[in-house]
Design a protein around this motif. Structure first.
Motif, PDB file in Angstrom:
ATOM      1  N   GLY A 185       6.312  -3.233  -3.265  1.00 19.83           N
ATOM      2  CA  GLY A 185       6.115  -4.667  -3.497  1.00 19.83           C
ATOM      3  C   GLY A 185       4.744  -5.109  -3.023  1.00 19.83           C
ATOM      4  N   GLU A 186       4.311  -4.556  -1.874  1.00 19.39           N
ATOM      5  CA  GLU A 186       2.985  -4.918  -1.346  1.00 19.39           C
ATOM      6  C   GLU A 186       1.875  -4.297  -2.182  1.00 19.39           C
ATOM      7  OE1 GLU A 186       2.933  -3.929   2.831  1.00 19.39           O
ATOM      8  OE2 GLU A 186       4.669  -5.238   3.164  1.00 19.39           O
ATOM      9  N   ILE A 187       2.020  -3.004  -2.517  1.00 16.80           N
ATOM     10  CA  ILE A 187       0.978  -2.310  -3.287  1.00 16.80           C
ATOM     11  C   ILE A 187       0.778  -2.989  -4.644  1.00 16.80           C
ATOM     12  CG2 ILE A 187       0.319  -0.162  -4.444  1.00 16.80           C
ATOM     13  CD1 ILE A 187       1.967   1.399  -2.476  1.00 16.80           C
ATOM     14  N   TYR A 188       1.880  -3.287  -5.309  1.00 20.40           N
ATOM     15  CA  TYR A 188       1.774  -3.823  -6.664  1.00 20.40           C
ATOM     16  C   TYR A 188       1.935  -5.347  -6.689  1.00 20.40           C
ATOM     17  CZ  TYR A 188       2.131   1.112  -7.821  1.00 20.40           C
ATOM     18  OH  TYR A 188       1.907   2.472  -7.900  1.00 20.40           O
ATOM     19  N   ASN A 189       1.768  -5.989  -5.514  1.00 20.68           N
ATOM     20  CA  ASN A 189       1.842  -7.449  -5.415  1.00 20.68           C
ATOM     21  C   ASN A 189       3.054  -8.037  -6.113  1.00 20.68           C
ATOM     22  OD1 ASN A 189      -0.599  -7.583  -4.015  1.00 20.68           O
ATOM     23  ND2 ASN A 189      -1.704  -7.344  -5.951  1.00 20.68           N
ATOM     24  N   GLU A 190       4.199  -7.363  -5.919  1.00 18.41           N
ATOM     25  CA  GLU A 190       5.455  -7.811  -6.534  1.00 18.41           C
ATOM     26  C   GLU A 190       5.409  -7.826  -8.048  1.00 18.41           C
ATOM     27  OE1 GLU A 190       8.118  -8.005  -4.851  1.00 18.41           O
ATOM     28  OE2 GLU A 190       7.303  -8.105  -2.826  1.00 18.41           O
ATOM     29  N   TYR A 220       9.265  -0.919 -10.760  1.00 19.34           N
ATOM     30  CA  TYR A 220       7.855  -0.954 -10.354  1.00 19.34           C
ATOM     31  C   TYR A 220       6.970  -0.101 -11.266  1.00 19.34           C
ATOM     32  CZ  TYR A 220       9.380  -3.260  -6.127  1.00 19.34           C
ATOM     33  OH  TYR A 220       9.908  -4.165  -5.254  1.00 19.34           O
ATOM     34  N   LYS A 244       9.756  -2.196  -0.132  1.00 21.55           N
ATOM     35  CA  LYS A 244       8.869  -3.179   0.518  1.00 21.55           C
ATOM     36  C   LYS A 244       7.418  -2.761   0.319  1.00 21.55           C
ATOM     37  CE  LYS A 244      12.218  -4.274   4.075  1.00 21.55           C
ATOM     38  NZ  LYS A 244      12.712  -3.587   5.253  1.00 21.55           N
ATOM     39  N   ILE A 245       7.152  -1.472   0.489  1.00 14.69           N
ATOM     40  CA  ILE A 245       5.784  -0.959   0.341  1.00 14.69           C
ATOM     41  C   ILE A 245       5.306  -1.113  -1.097  1.00 14.69           C
ATOM     42  CG2 ILE A 245       4.415   1.174   0.370  1.00 14.69           C
ATOM     43  CD1 ILE A 245       6.061   2.024   2.834  1.00 14.69           C
ATOM     44  N   TYR A 270       2.052   7.125   1.660  1.00 12.17           N
ATOM     45  CA  TYR A 270       2.995   6.233   2.339  1.00 12.17           C
ATOM     46  C   TYR A 270       4.266   7.020   2.629  1.00 12.17           C
ATOM     47  CZ  TYR A 270      -0.076   2.844   0.101  1.00 12.17           C
ATOM     48  OH  TYR A 270      -1.171   2.149  -0.330  1.00 12.17           O
TER      49      TYR A 270
END
Ligand code: IMP
Length: 203
Positions: A194-199, A24, A191-192, A133
């Motif tokens: 992935g959401e923050i950085y739009n996968e 990430y 999971k978080i 987070y």
């Protein structure tokens, strides 16, 4: 350029974290890359307090996306001790062996069915904008009557995870890394992220 600053001076820990969530970020660095004189006192009453204190202090100093963790062992028969004191349970200069000896001694009259315990790991991530987070992972098990196994570190030789009859120190590290408190906390963090950085990983 997306950089992650891990609030630790422990390069081994940073290496593990890099393997888990490095995709990430373009770069993962530690306090050793900035100013190793920073000394954070872990004086919180909970893992959450300690991880938050570390993350906030480092984010305030350097303004980079920051990750901090705190972890330890909570034993049911000891009302959750050693808990946040896990690393210092037998004094500042004690070894893992000293800590295990002290633990087994405190539990010497505790029968098998009352030897429940859990490893806990709390992660706090602060993103570039300062949003906080938090994730947590728990691994339940019980404390063995004597140390067994050579793998891992800390209390691994006396912790038997639920569903197994071998200690963390006897189990293959790959198994520990699938079921541990740390693995679970990082699964939640992924999971978080992935959401923050739009996968959008940095691979
Ligand atoms: P810290 O999270 O680096 O402050 O250290 C917590 C302490 O808890 C360590 O020094 C170990 O004694 C113990 N601990 C945390 N995670 C584990 C683990 O996975 N296995 C064994 N001991 C652990």
């Amino acid at each position: 350029m997306r950089k992650l600053l891990v609030a630790t001076k422990n390069e081994g820990k940073a290496k593990e974290i890099k393997q888990l969530i490095g995709s990430y970020f373009d770069d993962v660095v530690t306090l050793n890359d900035f100013d190793s004189s920073v000394n954070i006192i872990e004086d919180g009453r909970t893992f959450e307090e300690n991880a938050l204190k570390k993350a906030k202090m480092i984010y305030t100093l350097y303004g980079q996306p920051t990750l901090a963790d705190d972890s330890g062992l909570e034993v049911d028969a000891l009302d959750g001790r050693p808990g946040v004191m896990s690393a210092r349970y037998a004094g500042e200069n004690a070894t893992d062996e000293d800590r295990i000896k002290k633990l087994l001694n405190e539990l010497k009259s505790v029968p098998e069915d009352k030897r429940g315990a859990q490893f806990v790991c709390v992660l706090v991530f602060i993103d570039q904008q300062g949003r906080i987070y938090q994730t947590k992972g728990i691994c339940r098990g019980k404390i063995a009557f004597e140390p067994r196994g050579e793998n891992g570190f800390g209390y691994d030789p006396v912790f038997v995870p639920d569903g197994f009859d071998r200690t963390f120190a006897e189990l293959d590290s790959q198994i520990k890394n699938q079921i541990s408190h740390r693995a679970k906390a990082f699964e939640n963090l992924k999971k978080i992220l992935g959401e923050i950085y739009n996968e959008n990983t940095c691979d």
